[in-house]
Design an enzyme around this catalytic site. Structure first.
Site, PDB file in Angstrom:
ATOM      1  N   ASP A 289       8.649   8.382  -3.504  1.00 15.62           N
ATOM      2  CA  ASP A 289       8.290   7.433  -4.550  1.00 15.62           C
ATOM      3  C   ASP A 289       8.724   8.043  -5.886  1.00 15.62           C
ATOM      4  OD1 ASP A 289       7.359   5.277  -5.967  1.00 15.62           O
ATOM      5  OD2 ASP A 289       5.536   5.083  -4.801  1.00 15.62           O
TER       6      ASP A 289
HETATM    7  C1  BGC Z   1       6.089   2.471  -6.991  1.00 19.44           C
HETATM    8  C2  BGC Z   1       6.961   1.956  -5.872  1.00 19.44           C
HETATM    9  C3  BGC Z   1       8.254   1.435  -6.415  1.00 19.44           C
HETATM   10  C4  BGC Z   1       8.930   2.522  -7.207  1.00 19.44           C
HETATM   11  C5  BGC Z   1      10.293   2.140  -7.744  1.00 19.44           C
HETATM   12  C6  BGC Z   1       6.841   3.391  -7.930  1.00 19.44           C
HETATM   13  O1  BGC Z   1       6.108   3.682  -9.061  1.00 19.44           O
HETATM   14  O2  BGC Z   1       4.973   3.133  -6.454  1.00 19.44           O
HETATM   15  O3  BGC Z   1       6.258   0.980  -5.148  1.00 19.44           O
HETATM   16  O4  BGC Z   1       9.059   0.962  -5.377  1.00 19.44           O
HETATM   17  O5  BGC Z   1       8.094   2.873  -8.290  1.00 19.44           O
HETATM   18  O6  BGC Z   1      10.215   1.295  -8.815  1.00 19.44           O
END
Ligand code: BGC
Length: 733
Positions: A289
Site C-alpha cells: 500500500d
Molecule cells: C489506500 C489504497 C489505495 C492506495 C493508492 C492507499 O492509501 O489504502 O486503498 O489503493 O492508497 O491510491
C-alpha cells in the site's frame, strides 16, 4: 490469469536480458510528484484542506493546474515499472517513452483507484453488495474495466475485499460489508467483471485484491490501527473473499497497512509467501500500500528503510508503491546477502507476467478516437447501468402506514444541503467523474416531474437555518429530508467515533417532524448509521448510501414507486453508536442477551441490531413457508417457498443461513451460505431450492486447518438474518 507458453517464454527472455537496475526498476511504482504552481508548500495545502481552511473544490482547482513531475528520465532509464494516473494523453506520452526510448521497451503498467467506477460512478461497494445481484456486480466491473482502458489504466486497485464489522471505520464504504459469503460472491463477480472480457485488448484490466489482510478488523474502527485475531477467525472470516478472488484468477494483490498479530502485512511471510503464493499458488504480483514499506520502520519492526525493504521482498512483496526503497536499497541488500537474486527475479517475473497477460506489449497506447469519444460525453449504456445499480442498491428501512410510494400530485418540501449536491452523490474514492454526468436528488425529482420546493436548511456540516425549516414545514404536503454524511466523512482516514447523523441533522429532523407533516428521511451516507432515534420518530426511511452518478433519478424512481425497492443491508445498523461493532454472525456467547440481567447486553441500549444484515423492505410483502431439508450424498437440498403476499410485483432476496450447533470451537449464531433474488408478481409464489455442499458446513480451526465435524446443524431461510424459518438436521461427513 493464465499465460501461454509463448507468453512465458517472452517473460523469461526479457528477464535474461535485464540488468539489476532494470529489474529493480520494474519493482518500483511512481506517482506524478506535485512540484509547484501554487503559493504554499504542498504539506501546508493538505493541512489547509484538513482543517477546512480550503474547500475540496478549491483544492481540486489548484491540483488541476499544479505542476507535476512525471519522472520521464527515470522511465527512459528503465527505473520505473508502474505509474499511477488517469490522464489518457499523459499515459500515452509516458508509455511512448517506456516502449520506444527505454533499452528493453517494457511498457508501464498504469494503476489507479477505480473503486466503484471511474467516469461512470456506480454505488459505493457497501451499497452495491446490498443488491445481492452478482450479475450486476460483474457488469459494473466490466464497465469500469473498459472505461479504465480508455483512460490508459490497465490496473484497478479494486476490489476492496475487507470484511468490516465496525462502522466507525471510514473504509467500510469501500468494501462489501460484514459478511464473508457475500464478500466472496462480490469478490468473484468483480474479478470476472474486471478481467474476463477478452473480446478486445481494451476490455479488461488487472484486478488488485485489497487490503491483504485483516484491515477491516482494525481495533476500535480507527484507520491503520493494529489487528489481532485468532487463526480460526482469520481463516474463516477474513481470508475467504481473497481466496475466492484468487481462484477466480485475480492478477494482483495489495498488502494491507496494518499489522496482523504483530507482523505488518507489508512484510508478513506467513500471509504473503506461505498462504498466498504457497498454499493458494497465486501467480500474480503483490504491491505494497502507499508508502507502507517505509512505515514498517515506524511500526518498529525494521531498524531502517533498507532493512524494511529487504524484509518486505523476502516476505513476498513484489512492488513498492511510492517509497523508492526497493529501487534504491535492494542492490546493497543483495550484495550483503540479505536477499537473494532468486527473490528479485521471482518478483520481476510476476510483474512482467501481468504486463504480458494484459497485452501491454502488443497494445500499450490508448487510441485517439477512444480518447475523443469520452471527451464528448458518457456512453448512454454506462449511464443506464449506473442508474440500474443505484436503483437495485437502495434499501427501504421504514415505511409507516404505507406512506411511500408518493403520488406525484403531492407537493414535496425537499430539505437538506445534500439534496441539491451533484458532487456528493459519488461518495468516497470516486476520482474520475465529471460534474456534468452527476444527478442530484433535487434534479432527479425535477426530472421525474415532481412538485417540489427546495429548502437547504442545513447539512452534515455547518449551521441550521431554523427560519428556513419553518418555511419548509409550511410548504409541502410531505417532507423529504436528505440527511447523512458528506463523501469525505467515509473512506480512508475517515473514521468517526460517533456514527449518528453528524452535525445538527437530528435536530433538523426533530423540527421537521414537530410540524406534524409526514417526514421521509433519505439517507446519503458511507457507513451504517446508528438510527435508534430516527426509527422511532420518522415516518419513512430510505437508505440511499452514495449511489453514484445516477443517484438522483434512482431516488426519485423509488419515492414515486416507479421501481420497487429491493436492496438489502450488507451490514447491520445499530440503534446506538456504543453498540459497535454490531454484526449478525457473532460467535455464540455462554449468555446470549435475554431478560436476565446477567446476559450479554448493555444496560442502556439494545444488544441486537436495529436493522440487521440482509434487511430491507419493499412496497409489497413476502411470506415464507414450507422449509424442507433433504440429505443427498454430498450436499443438503434445501427448499423454501416464498410468496408475494402484497399487492405489487416485487423482488425478494431469499437468504439461506446455517448454524453449527455443537462444534470443537464456538461457532457463529448464524452464517449466510447462499442467496437468490426472486421476482414475483402480486400473489405469486415460488419454491426456491438451494444445493448446499456438505463441505461448506466446515470451518477453519486455530491450526489453520479446514475441519468438517459431524453433528447437529440448524438450517434457516428467510428475508433477512433475523427473521428466518429454521429446521434441524444431523449431518455426517
Ligand atoms: C489506500 C489504497 C489505495 C492506495 C493508492 C492507499 O492509501 O489504502 O486503498 O489503493 O492508497 O491510491
Amino acid at each position: 490469469m493464465k499465460l501461454t507458453d509463448a507468453q512465458r517464454a517472452k517473460v523469461e527472455d526479457l528477464l535474461s536480458r535485464m540488468t539489476l537496475e532494470e529489474k529493480l526498476g520494474q519493482l518500483n511504482q511512481e506517482s506524478p510528484s506535485i512540484v509547484g504552481g501554487f503559493d504554499v508548500p504542498f504539506p501546508e495545502l493538505i493541512e489547509m484542506v484538513t482543517e477546512g481552511r480550503l474547500s475540496q473544490e478549491e483544492f481540486q482547482k489548484i491540483m488541476d493546474t499544479a505542476q507535476r513531475d512525471y519522472h520521464e528520465e527515470d522511465i527512459r532509464a528503465g527505473r520505473v515499472g508502474s505509474m499511477m494516473g488517469n490522464d489518457p494523453v499523459k499515459a500515452n506520452e509516458l508509455q511512448h517513452i517506456a516502449v520506444e526510448e527505454s533499452r528493453l521497451g517494457i511498457p508501464l503498467i498504469i494503476g489507479f483507484d477505480v473503486i466503484h467506477g471511474l467516469r461512470s460512478v456506480y454505488p459505493i461497494a457497501i451499497a452495491e453488495a446490498g443488491s445481492f445481484d452478482d450479475d450486476l456486480m460483474e457488469r459494473t466491473a466490466r464497465m469500469a474495466a473498459r472505461e479504465s482502458r480508455a483512460y490508459g489504466i490497465g490496473w484497478n486497485f479494486a476490489p476492496m475485499l475487507d470484511v468490516a464489522r465496525d462502522a466507525r471505520w471510514g473504509r467500510v464504504s469501500e468494501g462489501p460489508g460484514e459478511d464473508t459469503r457475500l464478500a466472496e460472491r462480490f469478490a468473484r463477480a468483480k474479478v470476472r467483471g474486471l478481467q474476463n472480457d477478452r473480446s478486445g485488448p481494451d476490455s479488461y484490466v488487472a484486478a488488485c485484491l485489497k487490503h491483504f489482510v485483516g484491515y477491516g478488523a482494525c481495533e476500535g474502527g480507527r484507520d491503520y490501527n493494529t489487528v489481532s485475531m485468532a487463526p480460526s477467525q482469520l481463516h474463516s472470516v477474513y481470508l475467504p473473499p481473497f481466496r475466492a478472488a484468487v481462484e477466480e484468477g485475480a492478477a494482483t494483490v495489495m498488502a494491507a497497512f496494518n499489522d496482523l498479530n504483530g507482523v505488518p502485512c507489508t512484510l508478513n511471510p506467513y500471509t504473503l509467501r506461505t498462504l498466498l503464493k504457497g498454499d493458494w499458488a497465486f501467480p500474480g504480483f503483490v504491491v505494497s500500500d502507499a508508502n507502507a514499506i517505509r512505515e514498517c520502520v515506524v511500526h518498529g519492526i525494521a531498524a531502517d528503510e533498507a532493512e524494511a525493504g529487504a524484509m518486505a521482498l523476502r516476505a513476498g512483496l513484489d512492488m513498492d508503491m511510492g517509497t523508492h526503497i526497493y529501487r534504491d536499497e535492494l542492490a546493497a541488500a543483495l550484495s550483503a546477502g540479505r536477499i537473494s537474486q532468486t527473490e528479485i527475479d521471482d518478483a520481476v517475473r510476476r510483474i512482467l507476467s501481468v504486463k504480458v497477460w494484459l497485452g501491454l506489449f502488443a497494445h500499450p497506447y490508448v487510441e485517439e478516437p477512444v480518447i475523443r469519444s469520452y471527451a464528448a460525453g458518457l456512453p448512454e449504456a454506462h449511464r443506464a447501468l449506473c442508474r440500474e445499480a443505484a436503483e437495485k442498491s437502495l434499501v427501504l428501512l421504514k415505511n409507516a402506514g404505507g406512506l411511500l410510494p408518493l403520488q406525484k400530485e403531492r407537493r414535496i418540501s425537499l430539505v437538506g444541503a445534500l439534496a441539491a449536491s451533484d458532487t456528493e452523490v459519488v461518495g468516497a474514492w470516486a476520482l474520475g467523474w465529471e460534474k456534468r454526468d452527476c444527478v442530484s436528488i433535487l434534479q432527479g425529482l425535477k426530472n421525474a416531474g415532481a412538485d417540489v420546493g427546495y429548502y437547504p436548511c442545513g447539512g452534515p456540516e455547518g449551521a441550521l437555518d431554523t427560519a428556513e425549516v419553518e418555511r419548509a414545514c409550511a410548504d409541502g404536503d410531505v417532507i423529504v429530508a436528505v440527511v447523512g454524511e458528506t463523501a469525505a466523512m467515509s473512506g480512508e482516514a475517515s473514521s468517526r467515533a460517533h456514527i449518528t447523523l453528524p452535525g445538527r441533522q437530528r435536530e433538523l429532523l426533530a423540527l421537521l417532524s414537530a410540524s406534524g407533516k409526514p417526514v421521509i428521511a433519505v439517507l446519503m451516507n458511507g457507513r451504517p448509521l446508528a438510527l435508534g432515534w430516527e426509527s422511532e420518530h420518522l415516518d419513512a426511511i430510505v437508505e440511499a448510501w452514495h449511489l453514484g452518478i445516477g443517484m438522483g433519478d434512482a431516488v426519485a424512481a423509488a419515492l414515486f414507486g416507479e421501481i420497487n425497492p429491493s436492496g438489502r443491508l450488507s451490514s447491520s445498523f445499530p440503534w446506538d453508536d456504543g453498540q459497535e461493532p454490531t454484526y449478525y454472525n457473532h460467535p455464540s456467547t455462554g449468555r446470549p442477551a435475554g431478560k436476565s440481567k446477567f446476559t450479554s447486553k448493555y444496560l442502556d441500549v439494545p444488544a441486537e441490531a436495529l436493522y440487521p444484515f440482509g434487511y430491507g423492505l419493499s412496497y409489497t410483502a413476502f411470506a415464507y413457508d414450507g422449509l424442507t431439508v433433504t440429505e443427498r450424498e454430498d450436499a443438503l437440498e434445501i427448499a423454501v417457498t416464498v410468496r408475494n403476499s402484497g399487492e405489487r410485483p416485487g423482488t425478494e432476496t431469499v437468504q439461506l443461513y446455517t448454524r453449527d450447533v455443537t462444534a470443537s470451537l464456538v461457532r457463529p449464531v448464524k452464517e449466510l451460505k447462499d442467496y437468490r433474488r426472486v421476482t414475483l408478481r402480486a400473489g405469486a409464489s415460488e419454491t426456491v431450492t438451494f444445493r448446499l455442499p456438505k463441505a461448506d458446513l466446515g470451518f477453519w480451526n486455530n491450526e489453520g486447518v479446514y475441519v468438517r465435524e459431524d453433528g447437529l446443524f440448524q438450517i434457516c431461510a428467510g428475508g433477512n438474518s433475523r427473521d428466518t424459518l429454521t429446521e434441524e438436521i444431523t449431518v455426517r461427513f
